[in-house]
Write an enzyme that holds these catalytic residues in place. Structure first.
Site, mmCIF file in Angstrom:
data_model
loop_
_atom_site.group_PDB
_atom_site.id
_atom_site.type_symbol
_atom_site.label_atom_id
_atom_site.label_comp_id
_atom_site.label_asym_id
_atom_site.label_seq_id
_atom_site.Cartn_x
_atom_site.Cartn_y
_atom_site.Cartn_z
ATOM 1 N N TYR A 1 0.815 -1.218 0.000
ATOM 2 C CA TYR A 1 0.000 0.000 0.000
ATOM 3 C C TYR A 1 0.847 1.267 0.000
ATOM 4 O O TYR A 1 0.700 2.136 0.865
ATOM 5 C CB TYR A 1 -0.956 0.010 1.219
ATOM 6 C CG TYR A 1 -1.682 -1.289 1.400
ATOM 7 C CD1 TYR A 1 -2.611 -1.716 0.450
ATOM 8 C CD2 TYR A 1 -1.423 -2.120 2.475
ATOM 9 C CE1 TYR A 1 -3.255 -2.929 0.580
ATOM 10 C CE2 TYR A 1 -2.062 -3.329 2.620
ATOM 11 C CZ TYR A 1 -2.974 -3.739 1.667
ATOM 12 O OH TYR A 1 -3.604 -4.933 1.801
ATOM 13 N N TYR B 1 -12.606 -7.802 5.627
ATOM 14 C CA TYR B 1 -11.390 -7.794 4.810
ATOM 15 C C TYR B 1 -11.042 -9.236 4.462
ATOM 16 O O TYR B 1 -10.957 -10.093 5.343
ATOM 17 C CB TYR B 1 -10.204 -7.148 5.549
ATOM 18 C CG TYR B 1 -8.948 -7.212 4.713
ATOM 19 C CD1 TYR B 1 -8.717 -6.274 3.715
ATOM 20 C CD2 TYR B 1 -8.031 -8.251 4.870
ATOM 21 C CE1 TYR B 1 -7.590 -6.359 2.901
ATOM 22 C CE2 TYR B 1 -6.903 -8.344 4.058
ATOM 23 C CZ TYR B 1 -6.692 -7.398 3.076
ATOM 24 O OH TYR B 1 -5.589 -7.494 2.264
ATOM 25 N N ASP C 1 -13.791 -16.958 6.902
ATOM 26 C CA ASP C 1 -12.397 -16.602 6.656
ATOM 27 C C ASP C 1 -11.698 -16.525 8.017
ATOM 28 O O ASP C 1 -11.825 -15.540 8.742
ATOM 29 C CB ASP C 1 -12.352 -15.259 5.911
ATOM 30 C CG ASP C 1 -10.924 -14.777 5.675
ATOM 31 O OD1 ASP C 1 -9.994 -15.343 6.282
ATOM 32 O OD2 ASP C 1 -10.752 -13.828 4.890
ATOM 33 N N LYS D 1 -1.881 -17.468 7.545
ATOM 34 C CA LYS D 1 -1.071 -16.721 8.531
ATOM 35 C C LYS D 1 -0.344 -17.628 9.523
ATOM 36 O O LYS D 1 0.689 -18.185 9.192
ATOM 37 C CB LYS D 1 -1.953 -15.694 9.244
ATOM 38 C CG LYS D 1 -2.361 -14.552 8.299
ATOM 39 C CD LYS D 1 -2.886 -13.371 9.063
ATOM 40 C CE LYS D 1 -3.449 -12.297 8.174
ATOM 41 N NZ LYS D 1 -2.487 -11.304 7.710
HETATM 42 N N1 PMP Z 1 -8.343 -12.722 5.019
HETATM 43 C C1 PMP Z 1 -8.089 -12.118 6.186
HETATM 44 C C2 PMP Z 1 -9.118 -12.165 7.269
HETATM 45 C C3 PMP Z 1 -6.885 -11.460 6.380
HETATM 46 O O1 PMP Z 1 -6.655 -10.830 7.548
HETATM 47 C C4 PMP Z 1 -5.928 -11.458 5.331
HETATM 48 C C5 PMP Z 1 -4.579 -10.767 5.473
HETATM 49 N N2 PMP Z 1 -4.491 -9.771 6.384
HETATM 50 C C6 PMP Z 1 -6.242 -12.110 4.133
HETATM 51 C C7 PMP Z 1 -7.454 -12.740 4.007
HETATM 52 C C8 PMP Z 1 -5.278 -12.130 2.980
HETATM 53 O O2 PMP Z 1 -4.188 -12.924 3.237
HETATM 54 P P1 PMP Z 1 -2.826 -12.727 2.409
HETATM 55 O O3 PMP Z 1 -2.283 -11.398 2.797
HETATM 56 O O4 PMP Z 1 -1.987 -13.885 2.844
HETATM 57 O O5 PMP Z 1 -3.196 -12.797 0.958
#
Ligand code: PMP
Length: 415
Positions: A14, A142, A242, A271
Site C-alpha cells: 500500500y 477484509y 475466513d 497466517k
Molecule cells: N483474510 C483475512 C481475514 C486477512 O486478515 C488477510 C490478510 N491480512 C487475508 C485474508 C489475505 O491474506 P494474504 O495477505 O496472505 O493474501
C-alpha cells in the site's frame, strides 16, 4: 545497507513509488524481537501482520525448512504428491471442526479466499443453480487484495477506485452486536432480509467469524454466526468463514467459530498456519460441497509446496508443545488491565480486547512520521491500520513486553 535501491525500485504494501514512505532496514528477528540493522531491538506488537504466533526463528521451524529444503524444496502438485502434503493433511484433520476434511493448499490468504469462492460457485453451478453468481458479505470485512477477495471486502475502505471492475456483491452492515454484550436480535435483521430477498442470486456468504480484522478491528456476538448457519442451511447458501487472521488461537479459541459452536461449509486458514516463516494458506470444505464439483478450477504453481507443508507441520507441533491458550488468556488479561485507562484520552473513542488482540479505536489517524518516531523511541513495533492502533503480539510475548506495547499504544493515541 543502502536503502536507496529500495526507495527507487521496490513497492511496499500500500505505497507509492513516486512518494515512497520511509522503511527501516531489518537485520534479524528472534523470539518476539525485530532487530534493525543498526542493532535497535523492537518488540513486535503485531506478529508481522499476525502470522508469527510463536515468535521468530524457532529452532523447530528453522530445522523443518532446512531438512525439507535439502530433500525436496518443491515439486509440482499436478499429478504428483508427497509426504509433507499428506502429513499436514493428517494433522489438520485432527484439528479442524468436524466435517471439514477436503483441503486445498493455496499459496496465500487471498488465494485461499478466491478458491473458497470458486468452491461455492462451482457447487451451486453443479446443482444447476446458474443464477447464483453473487456473494453476500459484511461491511468492515477484509478478505485479501486479489480482485475476487477485494470484491467481498468492505466496499468503501480500500478499493473504491476499482468499483467499475470488481464483481458486484451484496453487503450488509457490520454486526452491530458487540461480543461482550447481550445478543440483540435486530443486529441480524439486515442479513436476514438480504438472504430472503436475493436467495436466488446468492451462492455464498463470506465473513470473518467473531473478529473483523484489518478493516474494522471489531468483535461481534457469536449468536450472529448461529443465526447465519441456520439461514444458510435453509437456503442452501454456502457459508464461508475466513479464519485466516482468527485461526490458531488469536481470539482465545483454536478457531473463532468455536466461540459459536458453528461449523462453516468452507473455511480459509493461513497466517499462523506457517508461523510467520513462509507463505501458505488453505481453503477447506466438506464432502457435501466437494462431491458435486466435477473439477475444481484452480491450481497454482507452488500448490502444496513441501517446505511450506513441513513448516506448517512444525508450527502445529509447536502449538501442541506449549499451552498457547493459557498464553492468549494471559495476554488478554494484561491488555484488559492496561488498555482501558486510555479510554479517557480525548482522541480515543473505544477500547476493545479479545484474546491476544487489543485495539484503541481513535478519532484522528496518527501521522505516519510521528508513528515511526515513536516506534524508534519506545522500541515497540506497531503499525496502526487506519484509525485503529492495535496489537496482536506473538503468544510468547512476556508480560513485561505486553506492558511496553500497551504504553506505546497509549502514547500513539496521543499523537
Ligand atoms: N483474510 C483475512 C481475514 C486477512 O486478515 C488477510 C490478510 N491480512 C487475508 C485474508 C489475505 O491474506 P494474504 O495477505 O496472505 O493474501
Amino acid at each position: 545497507m543502502d536503502a536507496s535501491l529500495d526507495r527507487q525500485h521496490l513497492w511496499h504494501p500500500y505505497t507509492s513509488l513516486s512518494h515512497p514512505r520511509p522503511v527501516d532496514p531489518v537485520a534479524t528477528t528472534r523470539e518476539n524481537r525485530i532487530f534493525l540493522e543498526d542493532g535497535t531491538p523492537l518488540i513486535d506488537g503485531i506478529s508481522s501482520w499476525w502470522c508469527a504466533a510463536h515468535g521468530y526463528c524457532r529452532p523447530e521451524i528453522v530445522q523443518a525448512i532446512q531438512a525439507q529444503a535439502a530433500r525436496m524444496p518443491h515439486v509440482m502438485f499436478g499429478g504428483l504428491t508427497h509426504e509433507p502434503a499428506m502429513e499436514l493433511a493428517r494433522r489438520l484433520l485432527t484439528l479442524l471442526p468436524p466435517g471439514l476434511d477436503r483441503i486445498f493448499y493455496a499459496d496465500s490468504g487471498s488465494i485461499a479466499v478466491e478458491v473458497a469462492l470458486k468452491m461455492a460457485f462451482q457447487y451451486q453451478h453443479a446443482l444447476g443453480r446458474t443464477g447464483r453468481t453473487r456473494v453476500a458479505a459484511l461491511r468492515g470485512g477484509y478478505h485479501g487484495d486479489t480482485i475476487g477477495a477485494m470484491s467481498v471486502s468492505d466496499p468503501e475502505e480500500m478499493h473504491s477506485i476499482f468499483r467499475g471492475i470488481l464483481p458486484q456483491q451484496y453487503f450488509v452492515p457490520s454486526p452491530q452486536c458487540p461480543f461482550h454484550e447481550p445478543w440483540r436480535e435486530e443486529s441480524f435483521r439486515p442479513m436476514e432480509q438480504l438472504l430472503e430477498e436475493h436467495q436466488g442470486e446468492i451462492a455464498a456468504v463470506i465473513l470473518e467469524p467473531i473478529f473483523q480484522g484489518a478493516n474494522a478491528m471489531w468483535f461481534y456476538h457469536p449468536e450472529y454466526l448461529r443465526r447465519l448457519r441456520k439461514l444458510c442451511d435453509h437456503y442452501d447458501i454456502v457459508l464461508i468463514f475466513d479464519e485466516i487472521a482468527t485461526g490458531f488461537g488469536r481470539t482465545g479459541e483454536r478457531f473463532a467459530c468455536h466461540h459459536a459452536g458453528v461449523v462453516p461449509d468452507v473455511m480459509c486458514i493461513g497466517k499462523a498456519l506457517t508461523a510467520g516463516a513462509i507463505t501458505m494458506a488453505c481453503a477447506i470444505t466438506c464432502q457435501r460441497i466437494a462431491d458435486p464439483i466435477p473439477v475444481l478450477l484452480h491450481g497454482p504453481t507452488y500448490m502444496g509446496n513441501p517446505m511450506a507443508c513441513a513448516v506448517a507441520c512444525a508450527s502445529l507441533d509447536l502449538f501442541q508443545s506449549y499451552d498457547w491458550k493459557a498464553h492468549v488468556k494471559r495476554i488478554e488479561a494484561k491488555l484488559q488491565e492496561l488498555l482501558p485507562q486510555y479510554r479517557s484520552l480525548p482522541n480515543v473513542q473505544d477500547v476493545r480486547v479479545l484474546g491476544a488482540v487489543g485495539v484503541l479505536d481513535v478519532k484522528k489517524i496518527p501521522d505516519e512520521e510521528a508513528v515511526r518516531k515513536l516506534v524508534l523511541e519506545t522500541g515497540v513495533w506497531l503499525r496502526p491500520e487506519s484509525h485503529f492502533i492495535y496489537t496482536m503480539p506473538p503468544f510468547i510475548t512476556p508480560d513485561e513486553d505486553v506492558v511496553r506495547i500497551a504504553e506505546a499504544m497509549g502514547r500513539m493515541a496521543e499523537l
